[in-house]
Design a protein around this motif. Structure first.
Motif, PDB file in Angstrom:
ATOM      1  N   ALA A 166       0.829  -1.208   0.000  1.00 11.68           N
ATOM      2  CA  ALA A 166       0.000   0.000   0.000  1.00 11.68           C
ATOM      3  C   ALA A 166       0.859   1.252   0.000  1.00 11.68           C
ATOM      4  N   ALA A 170       0.689   3.590  -3.423  1.00  7.37           N
ATOM      5  CA  ALA A 170      -0.053   4.844  -3.233  1.00  7.37           C
ATOM      6  C   ALA A 170       0.637   5.996  -3.961  1.00  7.37           C
ATOM      7  N   LEU A 277      -1.813   7.478   2.853  1.00  6.86           N
ATOM      8  CA  LEU A 277      -3.080   6.816   2.517  1.00  6.86           C
ATOM      9  C   LEU A 277      -4.322   7.550   2.999  1.00  6.86           C
ATOM     10  N   GLY A 281      -7.277   4.769   5.050  1.00  7.46           N
ATOM     11  CA  GLY A 281      -6.180   3.832   4.860  1.00  7.46           C
ATOM     12  C   GLY A 281      -5.346   3.669   6.116  1.00  7.46           C
TER      13      GLY A 281
END
Length: 474
Positions: A166, A170, A277, A281
């Motif tokens: 992630a 991102a 995030l 997130g």
């Protein structure tokens, strides 16, 4: 437990998502990225050598007592008593540190979710609730613990993959390779780069603890003389690799160094999650970390309770008759489980008034456990040709690896006790050395007052009915 279950408990206790995350802020101020990653490589390799040496001895003496039983068999009663108290206090301090850390991360999540500022009171309440849950889960029996530890392995590995993935995918700016692998940052007040690198290595040093859990559940493991040594070595190796990926991923994704260090959440990794995030997130990844910490604390309670059980079986603890009792239905030392839950809560109570006092208690985790790993290795080396290895053996490599292990254990224990910032004040003082002195004093004092009179090593196969092996696998 089978071989995977034995590996899983040590991997769960090491828990890179607990140690790596909890100490990430410490690493940023004590050397920065270059020390964080460089020391992870070096300390991980040295820990692997310690694990190999300890595994050799575990194969010869696979019992719930772990290091203290080995030390007793190799060096005599006083060595066993000293090692046992160091190991036990280290395990109890580890539970306090792990579960309190889980409570702190949970408080950060609550702040993000409901805008409730964390306080020491709410964190302590969460800490008590987490310990209660871990006591209940461990009381249910080793099969449930085995299932949870197996889930923990995949949760941690997938968690690292999800977090790093992630943060990599991102659409945010990433740090350069040069920054991640060469940037040095020093907030300690010390001017010596070498000294800062030494104390900065404690991010890895504190994380790589607890792999003796594989030894503590040996009596509940099939083919323990092989499965337990392999569990130790594999847990260190997998943690070493996955932890490096995790730290590198966080460092590449960090947006603002100072803001990350001074995050309003009190948790620097949470700030990285937020910056990259956003709120949703960040909360999702915090849940991943918190669950991993909960798995870690549960596994640590399992290991500590078996140590309490075994040490009580040897009449080493006050009220030993009670703690050695095994529940007839679950085949679990239930009373030992609850002692392993209550004592860490009591140890952590000073955190309500002084973070430094709490640090003094939890510091015994590393300075207690690490020497307890080195003592059996030293005694096996001292025994020379009279030492009888088990089926899992280092063979001709036992002596060179063992010598390196003993030297490393002595050095890293000293490093654990060094001042970590200047000027030195009651709040910044490193209480690890004091904790070690207190632990040694407690061990010696209890030996003089009752140990040399009551202590009696009881091997599992000679225990009385109701105190015998928890699995026919041994």
């Amino acid at each position: 437990m089978g071989a995977f279950g034995n590996f899983a408990i040590s991997f769960s206790v090491i828990c890179i998502l607990a140690g790596g995350m909890s100490l990430f802020g410490f690493g940023l101020g004590h050397g920065g990225p270059v020390v964080m990653l460089g020391s992870w490589i070096v300390i991980g390799f040295m820990t692997l050598l310690v694990g190999l040496s300890l595994a050799d001895v575990v194969s010869a003496y696979p019992t719930s007592g772990g290091p203290y039983f080995m030390a007793e068999k190799l060096g005599g009663a006083r060595w066993g008593w000293l090692t046992g108290w160091l190991n036990l206090l280290g395990l109890l301090g580890a539970i306090a540190g792990i579960d309190y850390g889980a409570a702190a991360f949970t408080s950060a999540f609550i702040q993000l979710q409901w805008d409730i500022a964390p306080t020491t009171g709410t964190t302590m309440t969460l800490f008590g609730g987490i310990l209660l849950v871990h006591g209940l889960l461990n009381s249910a029996g080793v099969r449930l613990v085995n299932v949870l530890n197996s889930i923990s392995v995949w949760w941690q590995l997938l968690g690292v993959t999800v977090i790093v993935g992630a943060l990599t995918i991102a659409p945010a700016q990433h740090q350069s390779v040069a920054f991640v692998f060469t940037h040095f940052h020093n907030d300690t007040g010390f001017s010596s780069t070498f000294y800062v690198a030494l104390i900065g290595s404690l991010l890895a040093g504190y994380t790589f603890c607890g792999y003796d859990a594989s030894a503590h559940v040996a009596e509940e493991t099939t083919d323990a003389q092989v499965s337990a040594p392999r569990g130790i070595v594999r847990s260190i190796g997998v943690s070493w690799a996955a932890g490096f990926v995790l730290l590198a991923g966080l460092l590449f994704a960090m947006q603002d160094y100072t803001a990350t260090q001074n995050s309003a959440t009190g948790v620097p990794p949470a700030q990285i999650f937020l910056d990259v995030l956003g709120m949703s997130g960040a909360k999702a990844l915090l849940v991943v970390v918190i669950v991993a910490m909960l798995f870690c604390g549960n596994a640590e309670v399992a290991a500590a309770s078996r140590m309490v059980y075994a040490f009580s079986r040897s009449r080493a603890l006050p009220m030993w008759q009670s703690w050695r009792i095994v529940n007839a239905r679950t085949k679990t030392p239930t009373r030992a489980v609850w002692l392993a839950v209550i004592v860490p809560f009591v140890l952590a109570l000073p955190a309500l008034w002084s973070p430094a006092a709490y640090g003094a208690i939890t510091a015994i985790n590393a300075v207690g456990m690490t020497p307890a790993y080195g003592i059996p290795v030293f005694l096996a080396l001292r025994k020379g040709d009279a030492y009888q290895p088990g089926p899992w053996s280092l063979g001709v490599w036992r002596t060179p690896i063992g010598v390196i292990t003993v030297v490393y254990v002595a050095v890293i224990t000293l490093v654990f006790c060094l001042p970590q910032s200047t000027p030195i004040t009651p709040a910044s003082f490193n209480y690890a050395g004091l904790s070690l002195v207190v632990a040694l004093g407690l061990a010696w004092g209890t030996w003089l007052t009752r140990g040399r009179r009551d202590y009696q090593l009881t091997a599992a196969h000679t225990a009385q009915p109701g105190e015998a092996l928890l699995s026919e696998g041994f």
